[in-house]
Design an enzyme around this catalytic site. Structure first.
Site, PDB file in Angstrom:
ATOM      1  NE  ARG A  99      -0.422   0.981   4.805  1.00  8.77           N
ATOM      2  CZ  ARG A  99      -0.442   0.524   6.064  1.00  8.77           C
ATOM      3  NH1 ARG A  99      -1.164  -0.544   6.356  1.00  8.77           N
ATOM      4  NH2 ARG A  99       0.228   1.141   7.016  1.00  8.77           N
ATOM      5  CE1 TYR A 110       8.543   8.094  10.458  1.00 14.89           C
ATOM      6  CE2 TYR A 110       8.798  10.460  10.170  1.00 14.89           C
ATOM      7  CZ  TYR A 110       8.517   9.217   9.641  1.00 14.89           C
ATOM      8  OH  TYR A 110       8.198   9.095   8.305  1.00 14.89           O
TER       9      TYR A 110
HETATM   10  P1  NAI Z   1       2.070   3.465   4.947  1.00 11.93           P
HETATM   11  O1  NAI Z   1       1.842   3.294   6.401  1.00 11.93           O
HETATM   12  O2  NAI Z   1       0.918   3.682   4.043  1.00 11.93           O
HETATM   13  O3  NAI Z   1       2.927   2.254   4.360  1.00 11.93           O
HETATM   14  C1  NAI Z   1       4.022   1.729   5.050  1.00 11.93           C
HETATM   15  C2  NAI Z   1       4.234   0.319   4.554  1.00 11.93           C
HETATM   16  O4  NAI Z   1       5.322  -0.265   5.295  1.00 11.93           O
HETATM   17  C3  NAI Z   1       3.003  -0.562   4.793  1.00 11.93           C
HETATM   18  O5  NAI Z   1       2.811  -1.400   3.671  1.00 11.93           O
HETATM   19  C4  NAI Z   1       3.405  -1.376   6.011  1.00 11.93           C
HETATM   20  O6  NAI Z   1       2.761  -2.627   6.101  1.00 11.93           O
HETATM   21  C5  NAI Z   1       4.892  -1.534   5.757  1.00 11.93           C
HETATM   22  N1  NAI Z   1       5.608  -1.918   6.963  1.00 11.93           N
HETATM   23  C6  NAI Z   1       5.517  -1.380   8.197  1.00 11.93           C
HETATM   24  N2  NAI Z   1       6.305  -2.052   9.049  1.00 11.93           N
HETATM   25  C7  NAI Z   1       6.904  -3.024   8.330  1.00 11.93           C
HETATM   26  C8  NAI Z   1       7.837  -4.039   8.649  1.00 11.93           C
HETATM   27  N3  NAI Z   1       8.280  -4.215   9.902  1.00 11.93           N
HETATM   28  N4  NAI Z   1       8.269  -4.853   7.670  1.00 11.93           N
HETATM   29  C9  NAI Z   1       7.823  -4.706   6.397  1.00 11.93           C
HETATM   30  N5  NAI Z   1       6.927  -3.783   6.042  1.00 11.93           N
HETATM   31  C10 NAI Z   1       6.480  -2.948   7.000  1.00 11.93           C
HETATM   32  O7  NAI Z   1       3.103   4.677   4.849  1.00 11.93           O
HETATM   33  P2  NAI Z   1       3.652   5.528   3.600  1.00 11.93           P
HETATM   34  O8  NAI Z   1       3.181   6.893   3.784  1.00 11.93           O
HETATM   35  O9  NAI Z   1       3.401   4.836   2.330  1.00 11.93           O
HETATM   36  O10 NAI Z   1       5.213   5.520   3.957  1.00 11.93           O
HETATM   37  C11 NAI Z   1       6.214   4.909   3.176  1.00 11.93           C
HETATM   38  C12 NAI Z   1       7.565   5.446   3.611  1.00 11.93           C
HETATM   39  O11 NAI Z   1       7.625   6.852   3.382  1.00 11.93           O
HETATM   40  C13 NAI Z   1       7.855   5.254   5.104  1.00 11.93           C
HETATM   41  O12 NAI Z   1       9.208   4.922   5.282  1.00 11.93           O
HETATM   42  C14 NAI Z   1       7.551   6.619   5.696  1.00 11.93           C
HETATM   43  O13 NAI Z   1       8.254   6.846   6.889  1.00 11.93           O
HETATM   44  C15 NAI Z   1       8.015   7.521   4.564  1.00 11.93           C
HETATM   45  N6  NAI Z   1       7.418   8.858   4.613  1.00 11.93           N
HETATM   46  C16 NAI Z   1       6.052   9.034   4.476  1.00 11.93           C
HETATM   47  C17 NAI Z   1       5.533  10.309   4.538  1.00 11.93           C
HETATM   48  C18 NAI Z   1       4.068  10.590   4.406  1.00 11.93           C
HETATM   49  O14 NAI Z   1       3.680  11.780   4.559  1.00 11.93           O
HETATM   50  N7  NAI Z   1       3.208   9.614   4.134  1.00 11.93           N
HETATM   51  C19 NAI Z   1       6.399  11.491   4.740  1.00 11.93           C
HETATM   52  C20 NAI Z   1       7.778  11.181   4.855  1.00 11.93           C
HETATM   53  C21 NAI Z   1       8.267   9.910   4.789  1.00 11.93           C
END
Ligand code: NAI
Length: 251
Positions: free
Chosen positions: A18, A159
């Site tokens: 996702r 974080y």
């Molecule tokens: P999200 O929460 O929608 O997706 C995160 C994904 O990582 C999910 O599929 C989840 O199941 C997976 N995940 C979590 N823990 C895990 C683990 N232990 N092993 C394997 N998979 C795991 O979040 P999003 O927004 O897509 O974030 C993606 C990346 O971007 C993250 O690293 C986040 O910190 C970074 N990010 C996101 C921002 C935002 O505004 N959404 C801003 C800055 C950075």
């Protein structure tokens, strides 16, 4: 544009069922890569997403259940990747969790959880991926950091530390791995519309949006485009960089 094609390359995107990870998996597959979709523990969800990629883009795709917080699962995952694909060309260290706490409220458990997934995970993946990439002359690694890791924010000391460490990892690994043909870059999103940010209280969310120069939140596709660029040949001479995708956000 030929430099964007990734035909014949194998890419692993962590946490890609996702959000930004899924959009990145789609962007890489749309440009010809064989994408390994990763879920922490839900093998069926990863398989279903892999099938969607094959259906939509006529490319092979694979699925992998592997917890980014568990170094042994990561080592085993790379044994499997080598067994199946014999190579890895692209790693996107995307998996991450967001847990906020004011400094006085930070527990040891929270520190452990956040660092395990957001910092140790990328490090262990990078280590194993680099080993595999060196066997066939190189590759590209893109790490997801955050504007919080470069600029900080109230309630995000843990974080922010975890994501700042990813910047240090990116720059050091880029220097060490450049002679082996492995480029290492990072993307630092601002506020992106995914499940991760949908839990932010509405008032705080509005404040954050007000601090974005372009006046709107970003989409996961916009982040995926930056990852796609850094993963491919258009970025062949770029390494050790942190590319902000934040619409001019001020923190
Ligand atoms: P999200 O929460 O929608 O997706 C995160 C994904 O990582 C999910 O599929 C989840 O199941 C997976 N995940 C979590 N823990 C895990 C683990 N232990 N092993 C394997 N998979 C795991 O979040 P999003 O927004 O897509 O974030 C993606 C990346 O971007 C993250 O690293 C986040 O910190 C970074 N990010 C996101 C921002 C935002 O505004 N959404 C801003 C800055 C950075």
């Amino acid at each position: 544009m030929t430099g964007l094609r990734l035909d014949g390359r194998v890419a692993l995107v962590t946490g890609s069922t996702r959000g930004i990870g899924w959009c990145t998996a789609r962007a890489l597959a749309a440009h010809g890569a064989t994408v390994i979709v990763n879920s922490r523990a839900d093998a069926e969800a990863a398989k279903a997403r892999a099938a969607e990629l094959t259906e939509a883009h006529c490319v092979p795709a694979d699925a992998l259940a592997c917890d980014a917080a568990d170094p042994e699962q990561i080592r085993e995952a790379y044994r499997r990747i080598f067994g199946t694909h014999r190579r890895l060309d692209i790693l996107v260290n995307n998996a991450g969790i967001l847990e906020d706490a004011l400094i006085g409220m930070i527990s040891d458990d929270l520190v452990e959880r956040v660092l395990r997934v957001n910092t140790f995970g990328p490090l262990h993946h990078l280590q194993a991926a680099a080993r595999l990439m060196r066997r066939h002359g190189g590759g590209a690694i893109v790490n997801l950091t955050s504007i919080i890791g470069t600029h900080g924010n109230v309630g995000q000391a843990v974080y922010g530390s975890a994501k700042a460490a990813v910047v240090g990892l990116t720059r050091s690994a880029a220097k060490e791995l450049a002679p082996h043909g492995i480029r290492v870059n990072a993307v630092a999103p601002g506020l992106i519309d995914t499940d991760m940010t949908r839990g932010i209280p509405p008032e705080r969310y509005r404040e954050l949006v007000d601090g974005i120069g372009m006046g709107r939140v970003g989409t996961p596709e916009q982040v995926a485009n930056a990852v796609l660029f850094l993963a491919g040949d258009l970025a062949a001479y770029i390494t050790g960089q942190v590319l902000g995708v934040d619409g001019g956000m001020r923190i």
